[in-house]
Design a protein around this motif. Structure first.
Motif, short mmCIF file in Angstrom:
data_model
loop_
_atom_site.label_atom_id
_atom_site.label_comp_id
_atom_site.label_asym_id
_atom_site.label_seq_id
_atom_site.Cartn_x
_atom_site.Cartn_y
_atom_site.Cartn_z
N GLU A 29 0.82 -1.20 0.00
CA GLU A 29 0.00 0.00 0.00
C GLU A 29 0.87 1.26 0.00
OE1 GLU A 29 -2.65 -0.21 3.33
OE2 GLU A 29 -3.67 -1.99 2.57
N ASP A 30 1.95 1.24 0.77
CA ASP A 30 2.86 2.38 0.81
C ASP A 30 3.51 2.61 -0.56
OD1 ASP A 30 2.28 2.85 3.45
OD2 ASP A 30 4.05 1.78 4.21
N ILE A 35 3.91 5.80 -5.54
CA ILE A 35 3.84 5.86 -7.00
C ILE A 35 2.74 6.83 -7.42
CG2 ILE A 35 3.21 4.53 -9.06
CD1 ILE A 35 4.64 2.15 -7.78
N SER A 36 1.64 6.79 -6.73
CA SER A 36 0.52 7.70 -7.03
C SER A 36 0.93 9.15 -6.82
CB SER A 36 -0.68 7.34 -6.16
OG SER A 36 -1.70 8.27 -6.33
N ILE A 37 1.63 9.43 -5.75
CA ILE A 37 2.08 10.79 -5.46
C ILE A 37 3.07 11.26 -6.53
CG2 ILE A 37 3.45 12.19 -3.85
CD1 ILE A 37 2.11 10.56 -1.59
N SER A 38 4.03 10.42 -6.88
CA SER A 38 5.01 10.83 -7.89
C SER A 38 4.35 11.03 -9.25
CB SER A 38 6.14 9.82 -7.98
OG SER A 38 5.67 8.58 -8.47
N LEU A 39 3.37 10.20 -9.58
CA LEU A 39 2.65 10.35 -10.83
C LEU A 39 1.87 11.67 -10.85
CD1 LEU A 39 2.16 8.50 -13.35
CD2 LEU A 39 -0.06 8.03 -12.35
N HIS A 40 1.27 12.01 -9.73
CA HIS A 40 0.54 13.27 -9.61
C HIS A 40 1.49 14.46 -9.77
CE1 HIS A 40 -2.59 16.00 -8.36
NE2 HIS A 40 -1.78 16.49 -7.43
#
Length: 118
Positions: A29-30, A35-40
């Motif tokens: 989950e971390d 990955i989601s944060i870096s993609l954003h």
């Protein structure tokens, strides 16, 4: 009576095992969250770069055509809008000409054609 005892022991074993293997799902989950944060962040940076490129295209920092061809060709509507916007912001004719890559006379003729008093 042996069956309930066996089921109880199996249940206890599974509960104990869930404490050891439950942490691995948290690490996944971390990773997904990172990955989601870096993609954003990358998406936001790309949006900013795209906006910058669009603004540069609207401003037209370099000359669009040769100086002799400018007189024979009409001024593009984007440049006309830029000239009107810069004039409304209080820029002088020389500054507008420099920013739009046109001569002072061309800027004056564009302003006059749009009914702006000088």
């Amino acid at each position: 009576m042996d069956i309930p005892l066996i089921l109880l022991i199996i249940g206890i074993i599974f509960i104990v095992l869930s404490f050891f293997f439950g942490n691995s799902s948290r690490s996944h989950e971390d990773e997904i969250e990172n990955i989601s944060i870096s993609l954003h962040q990358e998406t936001n940076q790309l949006k900013k770069r795209l906006k910058t490129v669009e603004e540069e295209l609207m401003i037209g920092t370099g000359p669009l055509v040769g100086s002799q061809q400018k007189k024979s060709k009409p001024v593009h509507e984007i440049i006309v809008n830029q000239i009107l916007s810069l004039q409304a912001q209080g820029y002088s004719i020389q500054e507008i000409a420099k920013r739009s890559s046109l001569s002072d006379q061309e800027v004056i003729s564009v302003l006059k054609s749009r009914g702006v008093s000088l």
